[in-house]
Write a protein that holds these residues in place. Structure first.
Motif, PDB file in Angstrom:
ATOM      1  N   VAL A 230      -1.974 -23.933 -12.543  1.00  0.00           N
ATOM      2  CA  VAL A 230      -3.040 -23.972 -13.600  1.00  0.00           C
ATOM      3  C   VAL A 230      -4.192 -23.399 -12.548  1.00  0.00           C
ATOM      4  CG1 VAL A 230      -3.945 -24.629 -15.122  1.00  0.00           C
ATOM      5  CG2 VAL A 230      -1.934 -24.800 -15.080  1.00  0.00           C
ATOM      6  N   LEU A 231      -4.730 -23.674 -11.487  1.00  0.00           N
ATOM      7  CA  LEU A 231      -5.037 -24.040 -10.600  1.00  0.00           C
ATOM      8  C   LEU A 231      -5.506 -22.490 -10.123  1.00  0.00           C
ATOM      9  CD1 LEU A 231      -5.217 -27.247  -9.069  1.00  0.00           C
ATOM     10  CD2 LEU A 231      -6.738 -26.936 -11.108  1.00  0.00           C
ATOM     11  N   ARG A 232      -4.524 -21.633 -10.240  1.00  0.00           N
ATOM     12  CA  ARG A 232      -4.393 -20.741  -9.285  1.00  0.00           C
ATOM     13  C   ARG A 232      -5.075 -19.416 -10.132  1.00  0.00           C
ATOM     14  NH1 ARG A 232       1.039 -20.816  -5.637  1.00  0.00           N
ATOM     15  NH2 ARG A 232       0.254 -21.989  -3.619  1.00  0.00           N
ATOM     16  N   GLU A 233      -5.357 -20.261 -11.480  1.00  0.00           N
ATOM     17  CA  GLU A 233      -5.461 -19.222 -12.376  1.00  0.00           C
ATOM     18  C   GLU A 233      -6.659 -18.633 -13.025  1.00  0.00           C
ATOM     19  OE1 GLU A 233      -3.223 -19.542 -15.682  1.00  0.00           O
ATOM     20  OE2 GLU A 233      -0.890 -19.658 -14.669  1.00  0.00           O
ATOM     21  N   LEU A 234      -6.983 -19.699 -12.172  1.00  0.00           N
ATOM     22  CA  LEU A 234      -8.568 -20.240 -12.696  1.00  0.00           C
ATOM     23  C   LEU A 234     -10.250 -19.116 -11.847  1.00  0.00           C
ATOM     24  CD1 LEU A 234      -8.687 -23.696 -12.686  1.00  0.00           C
ATOM     25  CD2 LEU A 234      -9.003 -22.715 -14.506  1.00  0.00           C
ATOM     26  N   ASP A 235     -11.152 -18.963 -12.919  1.00  0.00           N
ATOM     27  CA  ASP A 235     -11.701 -17.247 -12.122  1.00  0.00           C
ATOM     28  C   ASP A 235     -12.602 -18.257 -11.375  1.00  0.00           C
ATOM     29  OD1 ASP A 235     -12.949 -15.386 -11.123  1.00  0.00           O
ATOM     30  OD2 ASP A 235     -13.395 -14.981 -12.768  1.00  0.00           O
ATOM     31  N   PHE A 236     -13.100 -18.641  -9.916  1.00  0.00           N
ATOM     32  CA  PHE A 236     -13.783 -18.745  -9.331  1.00  0.00           C
ATOM     33  C   PHE A 236     -14.947 -17.703  -8.675  1.00  0.00           C
ATOM     34  CE2 PHE A 236     -11.114 -22.395  -8.747  1.00  0.00           C
ATOM     35  CZ  PHE A 236     -11.160 -23.699  -9.706  1.00  0.00           C
ATOM     36  N   ALA A 237     -15.276 -16.649  -9.360  1.00  0.00           N
ATOM     37  CA  ALA A 237     -15.885 -15.433  -8.342  1.00  0.00           C
ATOM     38  C   ALA A 237     -17.630 -15.789  -8.358  1.00  0.00           C
ATOM     39  CB  ALA A 237     -15.846 -14.129  -9.763  1.00  0.00           C
ATOM     40  N   ASP A 238     -18.072 -16.803  -9.361  1.00  0.00           N
ATOM     41  CA  ASP A 238     -19.077 -16.858  -9.558  1.00  0.00           C
ATOM     42  C   ASP A 238     -19.405 -18.446  -7.958  1.00  0.00           C
ATOM     43  OD1 ASP A 238     -18.139 -18.779 -11.180  1.00  0.00           O
ATOM     44  OD2 ASP A 238     -19.718 -18.448 -12.259  1.00  0.00           O
ATOM     45  N   VAL A 239     -18.285 -19.034  -8.648  1.00  0.00           N
ATOM     46  CA  VAL A 239     -18.591 -19.901  -6.702  1.00  0.00           C
ATOM     47  C   VAL A 239     -18.734 -20.072  -5.187  1.00  0.00           C
ATOM     48  CG1 VAL A 239     -17.868 -22.136  -6.516  1.00  0.00           C
ATOM     49  CG2 VAL A 239     -17.345 -21.708  -8.783  1.00  0.00           C
ATOM     50  N   PRO A 240     -19.795 -20.563  -4.951  1.00  0.00           N
ATOM     51  CA  PRO A 240     -20.195 -19.583  -3.427  1.00  0.00           C
ATOM     52  C   PRO A 240     -19.224 -20.599  -2.990  1.00  0.00           C
ATOM     53  CG  PRO A 240     -22.016 -21.704  -4.227  1.00  0.00           C
ATOM     54  CD  PRO A 240     -20.983 -20.775  -5.230  1.00  0.00           C
ATOM     55  N   PRO A 241     -18.530 -20.397  -1.921  1.00  0.00           N
ATOM     56  CA  PRO A 241     -17.465 -21.618  -1.073  1.00  0.00           C
ATOM     57  C   PRO A 241     -18.090 -22.667  -0.082  1.00  0.00           C
ATOM     58  CG  PRO A 241     -18.873 -19.275   0.409  1.00  0.00           C
ATOM     59  CD  PRO A 241     -18.937 -19.074  -0.842  1.00  0.00           C
ATOM     60  N   ALA A 242     -17.079 -23.513  -0.256  1.00  0.00           N
ATOM     61  CA  ALA A 242     -17.584 -25.182  -0.176  1.00  0.00           C
ATOM     62  C   ALA A 242     -18.739 -24.529   1.625  1.00  0.00           C
ATOM     63  CB  ALA A 242     -16.832 -25.882   0.623  1.00  0.00           C
ATOM     64  N   ALA A 243     -18.904 -23.581   1.934  1.00  0.00           N
ATOM     65  CA  ALA A 243     -19.406 -23.593   3.212  1.00  0.00           C
ATOM     66  C   ALA A 243     -20.553 -23.588   2.618  1.00  0.00           C
ATOM     67  CB  ALA A 243     -18.804 -22.649   4.723  1.00  0.00           C
ATOM     68  N   ALA A 244     -21.135 -22.817   1.914  1.00  0.00           N
ATOM     69  CA  ALA A 244     -22.725 -22.556   1.448  1.00  0.00           C
ATOM     70  C   ALA A 244     -23.154 -23.720   1.099  1.00  0.00           C
ATOM     71  CB  ALA A 244     -22.304 -21.518   0.390  1.00  0.00           C
ATOM     72  N   TYR A 245     -22.524 -24.603   0.124  1.00  0.00           N
ATOM     73  CA  TYR A 245     -23.084 -26.714   0.648  1.00  0.00           C
ATOM     74  C   TYR A 245     -24.051 -27.338   1.302  1.00  0.00           C
ATOM     75  CZ  TYR A 245     -23.609 -30.403  -1.965  1.00  0.00           C
ATOM     76  OH  TYR A 245     -24.326 -31.634  -2.869  1.00  0.00           O
ATOM     77  N   ARG A 246     -25.030 -27.307   0.601  1.00  0.00           N
ATOM     78  CA  ARG A 246     -26.376 -27.628   1.363  1.00  0.00           C
ATOM     79  C   ARG A 246     -26.532 -29.240   1.191  1.00  0.00           C
ATOM     80  NH1 ARG A 246     -23.502 -25.470   4.742  1.00  0.00           N
ATOM     81  NH2 ARG A 246     -24.604 -23.576   6.347  1.00  0.00           N
ATOM     82  N   ALA A 247     -26.043 -30.449   1.156  1.00  0.00           N
ATOM     83  CA  ALA A 247     -26.188 -31.840   0.385  1.00  0.00           C
ATOM     84  C   ALA A 247     -27.419 -32.049  -0.023  1.00  0.00           C
ATOM     85  CB  ALA A 247     -25.508 -33.110   0.451  1.00  0.00           C
ATOM     86  N   ALA A 248     -28.388 -31.697   1.348  1.00  0.00           N
ATOM     87  CA  ALA A 248     -29.453 -32.322   1.893  1.00  0.00           C
ATOM     88  C   ALA A 248     -30.839 -31.450   0.755  1.00  0.00           C
ATOM     89  CB  ALA A 248     -30.289 -31.945   3.152  1.00  0.00           C
ATOM     90  N   GLU A 249     -30.214 -30.348   0.171  1.00  0.00           N
ATOM     91  CA  GLU A 249     -31.113 -29.578  -0.295  1.00  0.00           C
ATOM     92  C   GLU A 249     -30.645 -30.263  -2.139  1.00  0.00           C
ATOM     93  OE1 GLU A 249     -29.979 -25.338   1.085  1.00  0.00           O
ATOM     94  OE2 GLU A 249     -30.746 -25.742   2.941  1.00  0.00           O
ATOM     95  N   GLU A 250     -29.908 -30.065  -2.059  1.00  0.00           N
ATOM     96  CA  GLU A 250     -29.414 -30.909  -3.350  1.00  0.00           C
ATOM     97  C   GLU A 250     -30.460 -31.916  -4.311  1.00  0.00           C
ATOM     98  OE1 GLU A 250     -26.521 -34.401  -5.914  1.00  0.00           O
ATOM     99  OE2 GLU A 250     -25.278 -32.662  -4.129  1.00  0.00           O
ATOM    100  N   LYS A 251     -30.893 -31.288  -5.516  1.00  0.00           N
ATOM    101  CA  LYS A 251     -32.464 -31.137  -6.465  1.00  0.00           C
ATOM    102  C   LYS A 251     -30.973 -32.898  -7.620  1.00  0.00           C
ATOM    103  CE  LYS A 251     -34.616 -28.017  -6.025  1.00  0.00           C
ATOM    104  NZ  LYS A 251     -34.371 -26.007  -6.186  1.00  0.00           N
ATOM    105  N   HIS A 252     -32.053 -34.275  -7.113  1.00  0.00           N
ATOM    106  CA  HIS A 252     -31.667 -35.096  -7.827  1.00  0.00           C
ATOM    107  C   HIS A 252     -31.909 -35.520  -9.201  1.00  0.00           C
ATOM    108  CE1 HIS A 252     -29.362 -36.894  -4.773  1.00  0.00           C
ATOM    109  NE2 HIS A 252     -29.948 -36.244  -3.660  1.00  0.00           N
ATOM    110  N   ASP A 253     -31.546 -35.135 -10.634  1.00  0.00           N
ATOM    111  CA  ASP A 253     -31.891 -35.316 -11.716  1.00  0.00           C
ATOM    112  C   ASP A 253     -31.041 -36.501 -12.492  1.00  0.00           C
ATOM    113  OD1 ASP A 253     -32.877 -35.210 -14.280  1.00  0.00           O
ATOM    114  OD2 ASP A 253     -31.715 -33.245 -14.276  1.00  0.00           O
ATOM    115  N   ALA A 254     -32.237 -37.254 -13.113  1.00  0.00           N
ATOM    116  CA  ALA A 254     -31.334 -38.470 -13.082  1.00  0.00           C
ATOM    117  C   ALA A 254     -31.027 -38.527 -14.721  1.00  0.00           C
ATOM    118  CB  ALA A 254     -32.486 -39.839 -13.626  1.00  0.00           C
ATOM    119  N   ALA A 255     -30.976 -37.211 -15.489  1.00  0.00           N
ATOM    120  CA  ALA A 255     -30.297 -36.906 -16.621  1.00  0.00           C
ATOM    121  C   ALA A 255     -29.290 -36.808 -16.548  1.00  0.00           C
ATOM    122  CB  ALA A 255     -30.906 -35.055 -17.240  1.00  0.00           C
ATOM    123  N   VAL A 256     -28.252 -36.541 -17.728  1.00  0.00           N
ATOM    124  CA  VAL A 256     -26.720 -37.381 -17.633  1.00  0.00           C
ATOM    125  C   VAL A 256     -26.288 -36.490 -19.007  1.00  0.00           C
ATOM    126  CG1 VAL A 256     -24.389 -38.817 -18.065  1.00  0.00           C
ATOM    127  CG2 VAL A 256     -26.695 -39.297 -16.634  1.00  0.00           C
TER     128      VAL A 256
END
Length: 69
Positions: free
Chosen positions: A43-69
């Motif tokens: 099932v996971l192999r069928e998902l389309d992740f074309a618009d998701v950047p690779p994990a290497a592009a993620y920077r935790a320090a640049e994450e904006k915190h939002d208290a909204a849930v």
């Protein structure tokens, strides 16, 4: 693994090939778990992740915190 489900004797054979001792009463349970994992991964192999950047592009320090849930 092919589209055909893993059988208990095949699970025992693969365990032995990997050097694992698998008691006979565990063959069916191991085959069932392996088949379940295979179905989830399929099932996971069928998902389309074309618009998701690779994990290497993620920077935790640049994450904006939002208290909204």
């Amino acid at each position: 693994m092919s589209a055909v489900e893993l059988t208990p004797p095949e699970a025992a054979r693969w365990a032995a090939r990997a050097g694992l001792v698998l008691p006979a009463e565990r063959h069916a349970a191991v085959a069932a778990v392996a088949n379940h994992i295979h179905s989830v991964v399929s099932v996971l192999r069928e998902l389309d992740f074309a618009d998701v950047p690779p994990a290497a592009a993620y920077r935790a320090a640049e994450e904006k915190h939002d208290a909204a849930v």
